[in-house]
Design an enzyme around this catalytic site. Structure first.
Site, PDB file in Angstrom:
ATOM      1  N   GLY A  10       0.857  -1.326   0.006  1.00 57.20           N
ATOM      2  CA  GLY A  10       0.005   0.139   0.159  1.00 57.20           C
ATOM      3  C   GLY A  10       1.026   1.311  -0.045  1.00 57.20           C
ATOM      4  N   ARG A  71       0.784  -4.778  -5.314  1.00 61.99           N
ATOM      5  CA  ARG A  71       1.067  -6.196  -4.552  1.00 61.99           C
ATOM      6  C   ARG A  71       1.153  -7.222  -5.577  1.00 61.99           C
ATOM      7  NH1 ARG A  71      -0.541  -4.372   0.504  1.00 61.99           N
ATOM      8  NH2 ARG A  71      -2.119  -2.598   0.552  1.00 61.99           N
ATOM      9  N   ASP A 102       5.703  -5.054   6.173  1.00 69.16           N
ATOM     10  CA  ASP A 102       6.083  -6.342   6.528  1.00 69.16           C
ATOM     11  C   ASP A 102       6.289  -7.324   5.128  1.00 69.16           C
ATOM     12  OD1 ASP A 102       3.309  -6.456   6.184  1.00 69.16           O
ATOM     13  OD2 ASP A 102       3.191  -7.648   8.115  1.00 69.16           O
ATOM     14  N   THR A 125       4.386   2.122   5.707  1.00 71.81           N
ATOM     15  CA  THR A 125       3.040   1.818   5.630  1.00 71.81           C
ATOM     16  C   THR A 125       2.201   2.604   6.561  1.00 71.81           C
ATOM     17  OG1 THR A 125       1.789   0.094   6.553  1.00 71.81           O
ATOM     18  CG2 THR A 125       3.762   0.020   7.184  1.00 71.81           C
ATOM     19  N   ASP A 127       0.178   1.734   8.434  1.00 71.21           N
ATOM     20  CA  ASP A 127      -0.380   0.596   9.478  1.00 71.21           C
ATOM     21  C   ASP A 127       0.433   0.774  10.886  1.00 71.21           C
ATOM     22  OD1 ASP A 127      -2.176  -0.110   7.620  1.00 71.21           O
ATOM     23  OD2 ASP A 127      -1.270  -2.073   7.432  1.00 71.21           O
ATOM     24  N   ASP A 129       3.028  -1.132  11.597  1.00 70.91           N
ATOM     25  CA  ASP A 129       2.793  -2.443  12.388  1.00 70.91           C
ATOM     26  C   ASP A 129       4.231  -3.476  12.340  1.00 70.91           C
ATOM     27  OD1 ASP A 129       2.578  -2.722   9.826  1.00 70.91           O
ATOM     28  OD2 ASP A 129       0.957  -4.093   9.911  1.00 70.91           O
ATOM     29  N   ARG A 171      -5.368  -2.750   9.076  1.00 74.60           N
ATOM     30  CA  ARG A 171      -5.138  -4.168   8.741  1.00 74.60           C
ATOM     31  C   ARG A 171      -5.519  -5.335   9.994  1.00 74.60           C
ATOM     32  NH1 ARG A 171      -3.796  -6.624   3.770  1.00 74.60           N
ATOM     33  NH2 ARG A 171      -2.667  -4.825   3.009  1.00 74.60           N
TER      34      ARG A 171
HETATM   35  O1  F6P Z   1      -1.332  -1.742   4.459  1.00 73.06           O
HETATM   36  C1  F6P Z   1      -1.851  -0.472   4.169  1.00 73.06           C
HETATM   37  C2  F6P Z   1      -3.363  -0.606   3.923  1.00 73.06           C
HETATM   38  O2  F6P Z   1      -3.800   0.615   3.692  1.00 73.06           O
HETATM   39  C3  F6P Z   1      -4.257  -1.330   5.211  1.00 73.06           C
HETATM   40  O3  F6P Z   1      -4.558  -0.335   6.329  1.00 73.06           O
HETATM   41  C4  F6P Z   1      -5.451  -1.951   4.478  1.00 73.06           C
HETATM   42  O4  F6P Z   1      -6.087  -2.732   5.503  1.00 73.06           O
HETATM   43  C5  F6P Z   1      -4.805  -2.284   3.205  1.00 73.06           C
HETATM   44  O5  F6P Z   1      -3.648  -1.544   2.934  1.00 73.06           O
HETATM   45  C6  F6P Z   1      -5.897  -1.862   1.991  1.00 73.06           C
HETATM   46  O6  F6P Z   1      -5.290  -2.416   0.873  1.00 73.06           O
HETATM   47  P1  F6P Z   1      -5.602  -2.096  -0.540  1.00 73.06           P
HETATM   48  O7  F6P Z   1      -5.181  -0.766  -0.872  1.00 73.06           O
HETATM   49  O8  F6P Z   1      -4.894  -3.067  -1.365  1.00 73.06           O
HETATM   50  O9  F6P Z   1      -7.274  -2.439  -0.577  1.00 73.06           O
END
Ligand code: F6P
Length: 322
Positions: A10, A71, A102, A125, A127, A129, A171
């Site tokens: 992300g 991703r 991560d 990120t 997050d 985390d 997440r």
């Molecule tokens: O890891 C960053 C994040 O924004 C999380 O908080 C969230 O769950 C996820 O990515 C959303 O991913 P995507 O943009 O692929 O829907």
């Protein structure tokens, strides 16, 4: 030396600051930087090009990532990883700087272990985390974005006497939720790592504040592993609590926007430090911040469990919501 830089997973505000610092520190030390587009996906496809210093003009203040991101599930397959390593070799790239979370660091760890690719990680990120660092790029900006949005929602919540459930990202981590809840004076916070993350606890807390005369409330809900969790909680709560209720999922608004000063500063520091260490022949590390100091961790630390939000912060949200 040719250094590759990629952003993966992300996107997060501050990634561009880190890219700029990698490129310009490399330039200052006489190295060439190549931008790898769309993270590991671009690495697999050989989608990379020289990234000169001038291409990084006016990106420090921009959200997102100029390199784009993706991703890349194929990277779990050793055949694709071998292809990625071969692409780096063909281009003459000797080391890569990976800006991501991560999952991105796990991929770097395996690429270095299997194919000897020198890797350096910069935490990026929203997050926050990652083990071994108290900060990741984007968290500070996303936190401020969420708080600003909730301040606006509070105006309408109190005008109508409503209860708002507001879902924030993160997440499986409640780090963003807990900090958001404390900063916006929420009534309660639900997040996965909390022993008090129970629906019954929330209902009794809301009932108690109703009896104390509170007629509008904000509850922050961490998305947890299933985005849309606040919707499910809201459906149940409509039956169990008298307040008129609305659910808001903040969603990707938290990922965008111009990075905060701290995200720019740490992106710049980490980007430059990653290159200085690669220049000294170090690899297999990611950078972080512990107690205000810049630290480097062995990349294998990414396999450790993610940090949990300090429990006292969650409890403080409740104590201060009287
Ligand atoms: O890891 C960053 C994040 O924004 C999380 O908080 C969230 O769950 C996820 O990515 C959303 O991913 P995507 O943009 O692929 O829907």
């Amino acid at each position: 030396m040719k250094i590759g830089v990629l952003t993966s997973g992300g996107d997060a505000p501050g990634m561009n600051a880190a890219i700029r610092a990698v490129v310009r520190q490399a330039d200052a030390l006489g190295h060439e930087t190549w931008g790898i587009h769309r993270g590991y996906q671009g690495l697999l496809e050989g989608d990379m090009a020289p990234l000169p210093s001038r291409a990084c003009a006016n990106i420090l203040q921009r959200g997102g990532t100029i390199l784009q991101t993706a991703r890349c599930p194929e990277f779990h397959d050793p055949i694709f990883r071998a292809k990625a390593a071969a692409n780096l070799k063909d281009t003459g790239i000797e080391a890569i700087v990976v800006i991501g979370g991560d999952g991105s660091f796990r991929a770097a760890e395996v690429l270095q272990r299997e194919h000897g690719v020198a890797c350096a990680g910069i935490p990026g990120t929203i997050d926050n985390d990652l083990a071994g660092t108290e900060r990741t790029l984007g968290f500070d900006t996303a936190l401020n974005t969420a708080v600003e949005a909730i301040d606006r929602i509070r105006d309408t919540a109190s005008s109508h006497g409503r209860l708002f459930l507001i879902e924030v990202m993160g997440r499986s981590s409640g780090m963003l939720a807990v900090h958001t809840a404390l900063a916006c004076g929420a009534e309660a916070v639900l997040y996965p790592e909390s022993p008090e993350d129970s629906y019954e606890g929330l209902v009794s807390q809301l009932n108690a504040s109703w009896l104390r005369g509170k007629r509008s409330s904000i509850v922050v809900v961490a998305e947890g592993d299933t985005a849309g969790r606040a919707m499910a909680v809201g459906e149940r709560l409509k039956r169990d609590h008298p307040l008129d209720l609305r659910v808001v999922v903040l969603g990707h608004v938290q990922r965008g926007g111009s990075p905060s000063a701290m995200d720019r500063i740490w992106g710049s520091r980490w980007g430059a430090e990653a290159v200085r260490r690669l220049d000294r022949g170090e690899s297999g590390f990611y950078l972080g911040e512990v107690a205000g100091a810049l630290v480097a961790q062995p990349i294998s630390r990414v396999l450790e469990p993610q940090p949990v939000p300090p429990g006292d912060l969650g409890r403080l949200v409740t104590t201060l919501a009287r």
